[in-house]
Write a protein that holds these residues in place. Structure first.
Motif, mmCIF file in Angstrom:
data_model
loop_
_atom_site.group_PDB
_atom_site.id
_atom_site.type_symbol
_atom_site.label_atom_id
_atom_site.label_comp_id
_atom_site.label_asym_id
_atom_site.label_seq_id
_atom_site.Cartn_x
_atom_site.Cartn_y
_atom_site.Cartn_z
ATOM 1 N N VAL A 177 0.845 -1.199 0.000
ATOM 2 C CA VAL A 177 0.000 0.000 0.000
ATOM 3 C C VAL A 177 0.877 1.245 0.000
ATOM 4 O O VAL A 177 1.822 1.355 0.779
ATOM 5 C CB VAL A 177 -0.951 0.005 1.217
ATOM 6 N N VAL A 178 0.537 2.187 -0.887
ATOM 7 C CA VAL A 178 1.276 3.445 -0.958
ATOM 8 C C VAL A 178 0.461 4.638 -0.475
ATOM 9 O O VAL A 178 1.018 5.664 -0.103
ATOM 10 C CB VAL A 178 1.807 3.721 -2.386
ATOM 11 N N ARG A 179 -0.856 4.508 -0.486
ATOM 12 C CA ARG A 179 -1.719 5.593 -0.025
ATOM 13 C C ARG A 179 -2.967 5.035 0.636
ATOM 14 O O ARG A 179 -3.534 4.054 0.173
ATOM 15 C CB ARG A 179 -2.150 6.491 -1.174
ATOM 16 N N ILE A 180 -3.365 5.675 1.741
ATOM 17 C CA ILE A 180 -4.533 5.268 2.526
ATOM 18 C C ILE A 180 -5.428 6.488 2.726
ATOM 19 O O ILE A 180 -4.934 7.592 2.940
ATOM 20 C CB ILE A 180 -4.097 4.757 3.921
ATOM 21 N N GLY A 181 -6.722 6.250 2.704
ATOM 22 C CA GLY A 181 -7.696 7.243 3.154
ATOM 23 C C GLY A 181 -8.425 6.657 4.347
ATOM 24 O O GLY A 181 -8.917 5.532 4.282
ATOM 25 N N VAL A 182 -8.457 7.385 5.459
ATOM 26 C CA VAL A 182 -9.135 6.937 6.672
ATOM 27 C C VAL A 182 -10.254 7.919 6.966
ATOM 28 O O VAL A 182 -10.052 9.138 6.909
ATOM 29 C CB VAL A 182 -8.159 6.858 7.866
ATOM 30 N N TYR A 216 -11.804 9.224 18.186
ATOM 31 C CA TYR A 216 -11.269 7.912 17.808
ATOM 32 C C TYR A 216 -9.846 7.987 17.242
ATOM 33 O O TYR A 216 -9.215 6.959 17.006
ATOM 34 C CB TYR A 216 -12.152 7.244 16.751
ATOM 35 N N PHE A 217 -9.337 9.195 17.008
ATOM 36 C CA PHE A 217 -8.081 9.366 16.278
ATOM 37 C C PHE A 217 -6.898 8.651 16.940
ATOM 38 O O PHE A 217 -6.174 7.908 16.284
ATOM 39 C CB PHE A 217 -7.775 10.851 16.081
ATOM 40 N N ALA A 218 -6.685 8.855 18.229
ATOM 41 C CA ALA A 218 -5.530 8.250 18.902
ATOM 42 C C ALA A 218 -5.601 6.725 18.886
ATOM 43 O O ALA A 218 -4.608 6.050 18.593
ATOM 44 C CB ALA A 218 -5.422 8.768 20.335
ATOM 45 N N THR A 258 -6.573 11.555 6.795
ATOM 46 C CA THR A 258 -7.579 11.161 7.780
ATOM 47 C C THR A 258 -8.607 12.276 7.853
ATOM 48 O O THR A 258 -8.246 13.434 8.055
ATOM 49 C CB THR A 258 -6.949 10.935 9.162
ATOM 50 N N ALA A 259 -9.872 11.915 7.682
ATOM 51 C CA ALA A 259 -10.959 12.889 7.732
ATOM 52 C C ALA A 259 -11.999 12.459 8.755
ATOM 53 O O ALA A 259 -12.249 11.266 8.930
ATOM 54 C CB ALA A 259 -11.609 13.012 6.355
ATOM 55 N N VAL A 260 -12.567 13.447 9.419
ATOM 56 C CA VAL A 260 -13.700 13.199 10.313
ATOM 57 C C VAL A 260 -14.943 13.620 9.551
ATOM 58 O O VAL A 260 -15.049 14.756 9.091
ATOM 59 C CB VAL A 260 -13.563 13.985 11.634
ATOM 60 N N THR A 261 -15.859 12.661 9.373
ATOM 61 C CA THR A 261 -17.008 12.872 8.508
ATOM 62 C C THR A 261 -18.122 11.896 8.859
ATOM 63 O O THR A 261 -17.908 10.964 9.628
ATOM 64 C CB THR A 261 -16.586 12.680 7.030
ATOM 65 N N VAL A 301 -23.282 4.335 5.998
ATOM 66 C CA VAL A 301 -24.051 3.339 6.756
ATOM 67 C C VAL A 301 -24.140 3.789 8.211
ATOM 68 O O VAL A 301 -23.098 3.962 8.870
ATOM 69 C CB VAL A 301 -23.393 1.947 6.655
ATOM 70 N N PRO A 302 -25.340 4.001 8.715
ATOM 71 C CA PRO A 302 -25.499 4.422 10.116
ATOM 72 C C PRO A 302 -24.850 3.420 11.069
ATOM 73 O O PRO A 302 -24.942 2.213 10.874
ATOM 74 C CB PRO A 302 -27.016 4.451 10.312
ATOM 75 N N GLY A 303 -24.172 3.939 12.078
ATOM 76 C CA GLY A 303 -23.541 3.090 13.075
ATOM 77 C C GLY A 303 -22.067 2.831 12.829
ATOM 78 O O GLY A 303 -21.335 2.499 13.758
ATOM 79 N N LEU A 304 -21.616 2.961 11.586
ATOM 80 C CA LEU A 304 -20.194 2.782 11.315
ATOM 81 C C LEU A 304 -19.416 3.956 11.895
ATOM 82 O O LEU A 304 -19.892 5.089 11.902
ATOM 83 C CB LEU A 304 -19.917 2.710 9.813
ATOM 84 N N ARG A 305 -18.202 3.659 12.366
ATOM 85 C CA ARG A 305 -17.336 4.698 12.916
ATOM 86 C C ARG A 305 -16.050 4.847 12.132
ATOM 87 O O ARG A 305 -15.298 5.797 12.345
ATOM 88 C CB ARG A 305 -17.003 4.353 14.371
ATOM 89 N N PHE A 306 -15.771 3.899 11.211
ATOM 90 C CA PHE A 306 -14.472 3.837 10.547
ATOM 91 C C PHE A 306 -14.631 3.272 9.139
ATOM 92 O O PHE A 306 -15.394 2.330 8.923
ATOM 93 C CB PHE A 306 -13.537 2.911 11.352
ATOM 94 N N GLU A 307 -13.898 3.854 8.207
ATOM 95 C CA GLU A 307 -13.814 3.329 6.841
ATOM 96 C C GLU A 307 -12.404 3.598 6.343
ATOM 97 O O GLU A 307 -11.772 4.580 6.725
ATOM 98 C CB GLU A 307 -14.838 3.998 5.941
#
Length: 115
Positions: free
Chosen positions: A61-66, A73-75, A94-97, A101-107
């Motif tokens: 992997v060379v690039r990630i989007g979180v 939840y960041f730390a 890393t973006a906070v958005t 899907v309701p209930g998800l906290r991470f993608e």
């Protein structure tokens, strides 16, 4: 014809690069784990499986989007991320958005080299 409910591909390979759509941490029955750590680990496991199916792996992997739903939840996410990715770490945004899907906290999504 795809059975996927959204008009997207989980992975696309172009040349020696694989692009992986957002992966989330749900179990085989589509349930979201109670703990944030379990959700993150499941999502990264799903990312690893998607990469493997396209001839790659987490080590390529060379690039990630979180995407997080709360900056609180960041730390914890950073620590879990360090456990799954090695130096040199992939470039990352890393973006906070909100998530679709309701209930998800991470993608998490990724771009990686094909082996």
């Amino acid at each position: 014809m795809s059975n996927h409910p959204a008009p997207l591909s989980a992975t696309r390979v172009l040349g020696d690069t694989v692009y992986v759509s957002g992966q989330v941490g749900v179990d085989a029955d589509g349930r979201i784990p109670e703990s944030f750590a379990d959700e993150v680990n499941a999502a990264i496991g799903n990312l690893a499986a998607a990469l493997e199916s396209a001839g790659s792996g987490l080590e390529h992997v060379v690039r990630i989007g979180v995407y997080l739903t709360d900056h609180e939840y960041f730390a914890e996410m950073n620590q879990l991320y360090r456990d799954r990715f090695a130096e040199p770490y992939p470039a990352r945004t890393t973006a906070v958005t909100g998530l679709a899907v309701p209930g998800l906290r991470f993608e998490i999504d990724a771009i990686a080299a094909v082996r």
